[in-house]
Design a protein around this motif. Structure first.
Motif, PDB file in Angstrom:
ATOM      1  N   ILE A  66     117.695 -42.862  33.894  1.00 58.25           N
ATOM      2  CA  ILE A  66     117.751 -44.197  34.482  1.00 58.25           C
ATOM      3  C   ILE A  66     116.732 -44.233  35.605  1.00 58.25           C
ATOM      4  N   LEU A  67     115.728 -45.086  35.448  1.00 61.32           N
ATOM      5  CA  LEU A  67     114.642 -45.148  36.426  1.00 61.32           C
ATOM      6  C   LEU A  67     114.617 -46.499  37.119  1.00 61.32           C
ATOM      7  N   GLU A  68     114.317 -46.425  38.402  1.00 57.89           N
ATOM      8  CA  GLU A  68     114.030 -47.627  39.158  1.00 57.89           C
ATOM      9  C   GLU A  68     112.527 -47.869  39.108  1.00 57.89           C
ATOM     10  N   VAL A  69     112.151 -49.063  39.469  1.00 55.28           N
ATOM     11  CA  VAL A  69     110.725 -49.380  39.487  1.00 55.28           C
ATOM     12  C   VAL A  69     110.011 -48.431  40.456  1.00 55.28           C
ATOM     13  N   GLY A  70     108.956 -47.767  39.959  1.00 59.74           N
ATOM     14  CA  GLY A  70     108.185 -46.853  40.812  1.00 59.74           C
ATOM     15  C   GLY A  70     108.587 -45.393  40.692  1.00 59.74           C
ATOM     16  N   ASP A  71     109.725 -45.106  40.009  1.00 68.31           N
ATOM     17  CA  ASP A  71     110.086 -43.703  39.792  1.00 68.31           C
ATOM     18  C   ASP A  71     109.032 -43.038  38.906  1.00 68.31           C
ATOM     19  N   VAL A  72     108.825 -41.716  39.137  1.00 69.92           N
ATOM     20  CA  VAL A  72     107.802 -40.988  38.380  1.00 69.92           C
ATOM     21  C   VAL A  72     108.452 -39.846  37.607  1.00 69.92           C
ATOM     22  N   VAL A  73     107.867 -39.579  36.421  1.00 66.51           N
ATOM     23  CA  VAL A  73     108.329 -38.505  35.552  1.00 66.51           C
ATOM     24  C   VAL A  73     107.090 -37.770  35.050  1.00 66.51           C
ATOM     25  N   TYR A  74     107.178 -36.434  34.994  1.00 72.23           N
ATOM     26  CA  TYR A  74     106.042 -35.621  34.572  1.00 72.23           C
ATOM     27  C   TYR A  74     106.560 -34.271  34.093  1.00 72.23           C
ATOM     28  N   VAL A  75     105.638 -33.436  33.570  1.00 76.74           N
ATOM     29  CA  VAL A  75     105.992 -32.107  33.054  1.00 76.74           C
ATOM     30  C   VAL A  75     105.365 -31.041  33.957  1.00 76.74           C
ATOM     31  N   ARG A  76     106.185 -30.001  34.349  1.00 80.95           N
ATOM     32  CA  ARG A  76     105.710 -28.904  35.211  1.00 80.95           C
ATOM     33  C   ARG A  76     105.704 -27.593  34.404  1.00 80.95           C
ATOM     34  N   LEU A  77     104.550 -26.921  34.432  1.00 77.27           N
ATOM     35  CA  LEU A  77     104.439 -25.598  33.801  1.00 77.27           C
ATOM     36  C   LEU A  77     104.933 -24.548  34.787  1.00 77.27           C
ATOM     37  N   TRP A  78     105.877 -23.715  34.278  1.00 71.79           N
ATOM     38  CA  TRP A  78     106.422 -22.688  35.180  1.00 71.79           C
ATOM     39  C   TRP A  78     105.332 -21.662  35.558  1.00 71.79           C
ATOM     40  N   SER A  79     105.519 -21.069  36.753  1.00 69.06           N
ATOM     41  CA  SER A  79     104.603 -19.995  37.173  1.00 69.06           C
ATOM     42  C   SER A  79     104.782 -18.787  36.265  1.00 69.06           C
ATOM     43  N   GLY A  80     103.651 -18.075  35.958  1.00 69.23           N
ATOM     44  CA  GLY A  80     103.701 -16.906  35.083  1.00 69.23           C
ATOM     45  C   GLY A  80     103.884 -17.260  33.619  1.00 69.23           C
ATOM     46  N   SER A  81     103.815 -18.585  33.286  1.00 66.99           N
ATOM     47  CA  SER A  81     104.025 -19.033  31.904  1.00 66.99           C
ATOM     48  C   SER A  81     102.724 -19.625  31.359  1.00 66.99           C
ATOM     49  N   ARG A  82     102.583 -19.599  30.036  1.00 62.06           N
ATOM     50  CA  ARG A  82     101.432 -20.239  29.421  1.00 62.06           C
ATOM     51  C   ARG A  82     101.875 -20.937  28.123  1.00 62.06           C
ATOM     52  N   ILE A  83     101.137 -21.994  27.775  1.00 60.42           N
ATOM     53  CA  ILE A  83     101.380 -22.708  26.507  1.00 60.42           C
ATOM     54  C   ILE A  83     100.051 -22.911  25.810  1.00 60.42           C
ATOM     55  N   TYR A  84     100.157 -23.055  24.485  1.00 62.54           N
ATOM     56  CA  TYR A  84      98.964 -23.152  23.648  1.00 62.54           C
ATOM     57  C   TYR A  84      98.969 -24.502  22.938  1.00 62.54           C
ATOM     58  N   ASP A  85      97.722 -24.976  22.711  1.00 68.42           N
ATOM     59  CA  ASP A  85      97.601 -26.237  21.958  1.00 68.42           C
ATOM     60  C   ASP A  85      96.336 -26.188  21.115  1.00 68.42           C
ATOM     61  N   TYR A  86      96.405 -26.835  19.988  1.00 71.32           N
ATOM     62  CA  TYR A  86      95.282 -26.916  19.072  1.00 71.32           C
ATOM     63  C   TYR A  86      95.185 -28.378  18.649  1.00 71.32           C
ATOM     64  N   SER A  87      94.010 -28.996  18.938  1.00 72.93           N
ATOM     65  CA  SER A  87      93.874 -30.440  18.834  1.00 72.93           C
ATOM     66  C   SER A  87      94.260 -31.022  17.483  1.00 72.93           C
ATOM     67  N   PRO A  88      93.800 -30.444  16.368  1.00 70.20           N
ATOM     68  CA  PRO A  88      94.211 -31.099  15.112  1.00 70.20           C
ATOM     69  C   PRO A  88      95.715 -31.035  14.864  1.00 70.20           C
ATOM     70  N   ASN A  89      96.392 -29.949  15.350  1.00 73.57           N
ATOM     71  CA  ASN A  89      97.831 -29.802  15.080  1.00 73.57           C
ATOM     72  C   ASN A  89      98.717 -30.331  16.202  1.00 73.57           C
ATOM     73  N   ASN A  90      98.195 -30.332  17.444  1.00 72.53           N
ATOM     74  CA  ASN A  90      98.907 -30.915  18.586  1.00 72.53           C
ATOM     75  C   ASN A  90     100.319 -30.337  18.726  1.00 72.53           C
ATOM     76  N   HIS A  91     100.376 -29.039  19.089  1.00 72.71           N
ATOM     77  CA  HIS A  91     101.657 -28.343  19.202  1.00 72.71           C
ATOM     78  C   HIS A  91     102.445 -28.725  20.453  1.00 72.71           C
ATOM     79  N   SER A  92     101.751 -28.879  21.579  1.00 71.81           N
ATOM     80  CA  SER A  92     102.420 -29.129  22.875  1.00 71.81           C
ATOM     81  C   SER A  92     102.236 -30.599  23.249  1.00 71.81           C
ATOM     82  N   THR A  93     103.359 -31.322  23.365  1.00 73.67           N
ATOM     83  CA  THR A  93     103.283 -32.778  23.586  1.00 73.67           C
ATOM     84  C   THR A  93     104.258 -33.216  24.670  1.00 73.67           C
ATOM     85  N   PHE A  94     104.009 -34.440  25.169  1.00 71.74           N
ATOM     86  CA  PHE A  94     104.872 -35.111  26.145  1.00 71.74           C
ATOM     87  C   PHE A  94     104.942 -36.578  25.725  1.00 71.74           C
TER      88      PHE A  94
END
Length: 288
Positions: A244-272
């Motif tokens: 439930i968001l009020e006007v102006g609330d923000v939402v985003y994704v944070r990558l944990w420290s010491g962690s990594r993720i992979y993505d490949y453009s044609p397959n698009n594994h990591s999404t938001f």
């Protein structure tokens, strides 16, 4: 005529025998004899006329009593017919009055129906105008409520993001959809344009040996996390949440420290991704 001649001969004989008669006596006797032999025609005609009149009356009026009886029967029959006609006329008048009443009722009903139709048409026109106005307002309002976005990490090519010694905000640069432009691909932040219920999802992809973990944050607070770790092989994890968001609330994704993720453009594994489920009024928020 023969009788007259005989009479004259007798008179002459009588005169001869008796010594004769004078002329006056002879004339009187002749006149008397003539009246006896030939009575006056007036009496005869009167008698004949009386006979003819009786015969005529007998022919014209053979039975006056029978005629009167027949006339009486005819009059009685005519009276009965007149009574029947009078009854029929009375009934017809009653039928006509009933028909007139029905006609008046029908005219009144038709007039009332015409008035009702005019009122209905007027209301329909007003409703139509109101409906068109409401539809236009809803269209405009819904155009403001059309909010949805989806993006992947890599705009092109492939590679890892991370690991880092601190958490970072991920920027999903390959934008598939951004209706309402509430998502910023430069900062990776979604800003709520109106109060409502929103759905968000995140997916992470990686390879063993290094943890793949990221979380959805709202206004600086962690909400849900997608996490996977193992020594080798492919790592995949996803998670989602309704906020439930009020006007102006923000939402985003944070990558944990010491962690990594992979993505490949044609397959698009990591999404938001995220979208507005429905807007909320103030009273609806109070009930929650």
């Amino acid at each position: 005529m023969k009788g007259l001649v005989c009479l004259l001969l007798l008179l002459e004989t009588f005169v001869f025998v008796n010594g004769g008669l004078n002329e006056n006596e002879i004339s009187q006797q002749l006149s008397s004899e003539d009246r006896r032999q030939n009575p006056p025609q007036t009496d005869t005609l009167r008698a004949e006329a009386s006979t003819d009149s009786q015969q005529y009356c007998h022919l014209c009026f053979p039975d006056i009593h029978a005629a009167l009886r027949e006339l009486t029967a005819t009059v009685t029959e005519q009276k009965a017919n007149i009574r029947e006609l009078t009854t029929t006329v009375t009934e017809q008048k009653e039928i006509n009055r009933a028909l007139e009443t029905r006609l008046r009722d029908a005219e009144q009903a038709a007039e009332q129906q015409t008035i009702s139709l005019e009122e209905l048409k007027k209301k329909t026109d007003e409703t139509s105008d109101l409906t068109l106005s409401q539809v236009e307002e809803l269209r405009k309002e819904n155009s403001d409520r059309e909010i949805a976005f989806s993006a992947s990490l890599m705009e092109s090519g492939d590679g890892y993001v991370g690991p880092f010694t601190t958490e970072i905000t991920l920027t999903y640069k390959n934008v598939f959809t951004n209706i309402g432009n509430a998502y910023n691909p430069i900062t990776g932040v979604f800003t709520a344009p109106l109060r409502g219920a929103y759905m968000f999802r995140v997916s992470v992809h990686g390879y063993g040996g290094t943890t793949a973990a990221a979380s959805i944050d709202k206004n600086g607070e962690r909400v849900v996390t997608a996490h996977d770790v193992q020594p080798q092989g492919v790592l995949n994890s996803s998670n989602g949440v309704v906020l439930i968001l009020e006007v102006g609330d923000v939402v985003y994704v944070r990558l944990w420290s010491g962690s990594r993720i992979y993505d490949y453009s044609p397959n698009n594994h990591s999404t938001f991704s995220g979208f507005l489920l429905f807007p909320l009024r103030e009273d609806e928020l109070c009930r929650m």
